[in-house]
Design a protein around this motif. Sequence first.
Motif, short mmCIF file in Angstrom:
data_model
loop_
_atom_site.label_atom_id
_atom_site.label_comp_id
_atom_site.label_asym_id
_atom_site.label_seq_id
_atom_site.Cartn_x
_atom_site.Cartn_y
_atom_site.Cartn_z
N LEU A 144 0.76 -1.22 -0.06
CA LEU A 144 0.03 0.07 0.01
C LEU A 144 0.92 1.11 -0.05
O LEU A 144 0.64 2.18 -0.76
N ALA A 145 2.06 1.23 0.85
CA ALA A 145 3.05 2.28 0.61
C ALA A 145 3.62 2.67 -0.59
O ALA A 145 3.58 3.89 -0.96
N ALA A 146 3.82 1.63 -1.01
CA ALA A 146 4.51 1.66 -2.35
C ALA A 146 3.40 2.23 -3.49
O ALA A 146 3.65 3.20 -4.32
N ALA A 147 2.41 1.88 -3.50
CA ALA A 147 1.24 2.29 -4.24
C ALA A 147 0.82 3.82 -4.05
O ALA A 147 0.56 4.48 -5.00
N LEU A 148 1.04 4.18 -2.75
CA LEU A 148 0.69 5.47 -2.71
C LEU A 148 2.04 6.56 -2.72
O LEU A 148 1.94 7.78 -2.72
N SER A 149 3.12 5.72 -2.88
CA SER A 149 4.46 6.70 -2.94
C SER A 149 4.42 7.89 -3.85
O SER A 149 5.27 8.93 -3.89
N ASP A 150 3.53 7.74 -5.11
CA ASP A 150 3.57 8.67 -6.01
C ASP A 150 2.25 9.25 -6.08
O ASP A 150 1.90 10.07 -7.17
N PHE A 151 1.65 9.41 -5.06
CA PHE A 151 0.27 10.02 -5.03
C PHE A 151 0.47 11.28 -4.38
O PHE A 151 0.96 11.60 -3.37
N ASP A 152 -0.19 12.21 -4.85
CA ASP A 152 -0.28 13.60 -4.08
C ASP A 152 -1.66 14.38 -4.45
O ASP A 152 -2.25 13.88 -5.54
N HIS A 153 -2.14 15.13 -3.61
CA HIS A 153 -3.42 15.71 -3.70
C HIS A 153 -3.38 16.74 -2.79
O HIS A 153 -2.95 16.72 -1.61
N PRO A 154 -4.02 18.04 -2.99
CA PRO A 154 -3.95 19.10 -1.98
C PRO A 154 -4.72 18.74 -0.67
O PRO A 154 -4.17 19.34 0.60
N GLY A 155 -5.58 17.92 -0.68
CA GLY A 155 -6.15 17.38 0.58
C GLY A 155 -5.33 16.60 1.56
O GLY A 155 -5.94 16.41 2.69
N LEU A 156 -4.19 16.30 1.10
CA LEU A 156 -3.42 15.59 2.17
C LEU A 156 -2.63 16.41 3.06
O LEU A 156 -2.28 15.97 4.37
N THR A 157 -2.60 17.71 2.69
CA THR A 157 -1.76 18.43 3.54
C THR A 157 -3.01 19.27 4.50
O THR A 157 -3.77 19.86 4.32
N ARG A 158 -3.06 18.35 5.69
CA ARG A 158 -4.20 18.91 6.61
C ARG A 158 -3.79 18.69 8.07
O ARG A 158 -2.79 17.72 8.24
N ASP A 159 -4.42 19.05 9.06
CA ASP A 159 -4.09 18.80 10.42
C ASP A 159 -5.06 17.65 10.72
O ASP A 159 -6.24 17.82 10.57
N LEU A 160 -4.44 16.53 11.37
CA LEU A 160 -5.07 15.48 11.75
C LEU A 160 -4.86 15.02 13.13
O LEU A 160 -3.30 14.85 13.38
N GLN A 161 -5.63 14.54 14.03
CA GLN A 161 -5.08 14.43 15.49
C GLN A 161 -4.13 13.17 15.17
O GLN A 161 -3.34 12.76 16.26
#
Length: 973
Positions: A144-161
């Motif tokens: 899963l980490a390998a599959a996400l290694s080239d993924f990006d999206h503006p919504g990933l930069t967020r504050d999360l507990q």
Amino acid sequence: MDHAFLRRTELPRPDVTAEDSAALFASHYRLSGPVMELGSQQDRNYRIDAPEGRFVLKICRADYAMIELEAQNAALRHIANRPGAPSVPRVLSSSDGLEIVPVQLRGEDYQLRLLDFIEGEQLTRRKHLPAVTVAALGSLGGRLAAALSDFDHPGLTRDLQWDLRRAQPVVHHLLSAVQDQRQKTRIAEAVDAAMARLEPLMADLRLQAIHHDVTDDNVVSHLTEGGQFLPFGVIDFGDVVHGWLVADLAVTCASLLHHADGDPFVILPAVQAFHEVFPLNRAELRALWPLVVARAAVLVASSEQQLALDPDNTYVSGNIGHERMILDVALSVPFSLMETAIVQATGQAVEAAIAGGPLFPGVNSGDFAVIALDPQSALFDGKGLPRPDIEDALLREAAFGRATATRYGEYRLTRTISPSPRPPESLALFVDLLLPAGTEVAAPFDGVVAIREGHLCLKGKKATLHLDGLQVPLDFPEPVRQGEAIGIVGDISAGAGRSRLRVQLCRDPDILPPLFARPDHAAAWAALCPSPKKLLGFDCDAPAAESAALLQRRQAHFARPQKNYYAEPPQIERGWREFLVDVEGRTYLDMVNNVTILGHGHPRLAEAVHRQWQRLNTNSRFHYAAVAEFSERLAALAPDGLDTVFLVNSGSEANDLALRLAWAASDARNMLCLLEGYHGWSVASDAVSTSIADNPRALTTRPDWVHPVMSPNTYRGPFRGPGSTRDYVAAVAPVLEDLDAKGQGLAGFICECVYGNAGGIPLPPGYLQQVYAMVRARGGLCIADEVQVGYGRLGHHFWGFEQQQVVPDIITIAKGMGNGHPLGAVITTRAIADALEKEGYFFSSAGGSPVSCVVGMTVLDIMQDERLQENACVVGDHLKRRLEALGQRFPLVGAVHGMGLYLGLEFVRDRETLVPATEETAAICDRLLQLGVIMQPTGDYLNVLKIKPPLCLSRENADFFVDMLERVLSEGW
């Protein structure tokens, strides 16, 4: 720091009921069907079983930005298009074509999303996860980490507990809800220590899109035929974020700790598997355990706070016990130990040995005698399983005026525990020395001295030296320089005696290391606490364990058809009573060894063998007392008329000889035998063996003189119940009638009087009486194979044929009669024995040797004196009752066969169809080994536990076996 994001941690779940969700399904997705709520901490999840399929409605508060939900949906689509990635849900649109649907309910704003439901099992409620499942979870996380290694999206930069980069402020914020001040302090200190450990590593921790919640709760698995779970899919992308890559693995590892039975090393297969798919750098490997501790602190603090806000949240209240356990396990070991173990698990090198000056500058290193306290040490021969308190006495006995030392890195027999579901802490991480009182001890390196309760610590740059047993001066220079005196051994005022000094090194200056480590933790502890040999000036190290290399040597030269128990067998080098001990000091309860009927290591038997071997051992053609005495005693055990004995070396030889006797006495060749039976490996005994578990080709390769008849298996056979005897006897008649029609004679019939290899299944009442009569009417002889089931093992009877109320013409015995010494016998009539003379004389070189005869007589004496047949009856009945009780709770238990201490526990997948649980049985045996019990499968389908321990088995140890089996059936395997 802006803590605005922390306000979301205080939000309760959406106030949306199952009835509300049904309406939302219908109005926005045109779906209808039964609705069930799924667990969630801050969202609401409902599953619907609609005609179109199963779907999940996810409902979150509008406080979560639209762009965050869009990022989750985009991540799902991205992963679905990556080869080799785990299965993930599909995002489905509403009837209006929306992937994210804003709704308002009772004045609150919510957002809806619909996903398809992935069928599979979750791991959360499985108490035990085998290494194969743990590794599969780690591999899935890596893919899963390998599959996400080239993924990006503006919504990933967020504050999360849940973002572990923010663990420290999140935990301190959440702790306001924790009422227990002691618990609050413990959690705060844990996260502070973890983040302090992470601080110097942060610059080298890679950032990327991560799921950040690959846990036992958020993966789905398929169930293998053996009853083990293998994860294949990932759900719940609510925590996807741009964060530390290694944090993804840390979350997975933390979730494993409530399946760990208190052992944090359970994570290592997951770490190794993740690393193989998606390699981590050295800083990430070192950061992993501090992140696990941080995750544990966040989990507990968050759940405590959420329950305060939402006391009716059954999902949180159901999980908080697990989360507290996760924290307990995470804090049970030093950071340095787990960091070392993680580095080792990925095949990377650890630091070298510690060097320094001499610890005893006035002592010649060649003066030391080193003693062995391991399971193969001669010091323990004939003495049973020793206690730890004899170590000092053994050290002093070995001194003989010399300086004496124990060995570092030695698995000590004195530290074994019997019985125990856990490995003992048996590996010595120190050296004990016996030195003349007054021997000066010098600092081997520069350092600072601290003294606590007679324990001296010299803290150097690379290691801390721990010494117990020193008389120390009141003041030390700060710092102490290499070569300066730091004390003397013992109390010189007590005279010229010898005093004990304990020497230990540790790389971590902040811990007081244990003296012993359990075998599965030994490599990591040994790296943290290296050998002090360079300071002592002599080799104090025990030889490294070579079990794996030894197994390779066995496989290279020992013929492959001679199998060994287990794929990765422990190296067993000692036994005592019903216990076996491996080279790492682990004691196992031996529930399968019907060869050692008295138990292992019996001193009386060993003494008798030793005494006779010193006098004479030769072949039975010589005239000596033992062969006459033993033959006489065996004949006395048999029914009247069976008064003549042949002595051989094994059950195969005994059955082979019995067949020859039947041929000679009957002048015929044809033999009847039972299907599913086993009688040995020689040409003749193998010919009448039909067990496909022992020979897969058994049913198609029998010579034409062998005539198998239907197995009278009253559990699995075609006839069951009170009338089965008649039906099974009737099945023998056509075979005999066919021989009669062909004019061929019948030599005899051989069978075990209790079905041994099938799992101790008794023959139907009166079966042998009728079959014996049919055989004898045709001039054939009846052979009772008592090799496995006879000789007192059944408890209620000395011989198996007594249970059938018959008297055979020939009895064959072996196994237990020699307690592991090669010894077998045939007991028959004088007339039958004499018939063999027309074919020539019989001779077995070692059969009936003086030593063998003494062994046989001593076994009989001990059986009588220790009342072992009675013990087999009493303990065996108790054991059978307890096993039968398991059948009331666990559907896998089909039946309990046998009597005394020859029992068979049969596992089936369905009690009506009796589909054998073959793979489950193998996995259960492997799990029992981990819990300290030796057990193996038997039967044509290898789905029966063959329970045939030494007859000295105690009631308490029988209970231990059932307790461990119950644990396996309850927790999984």
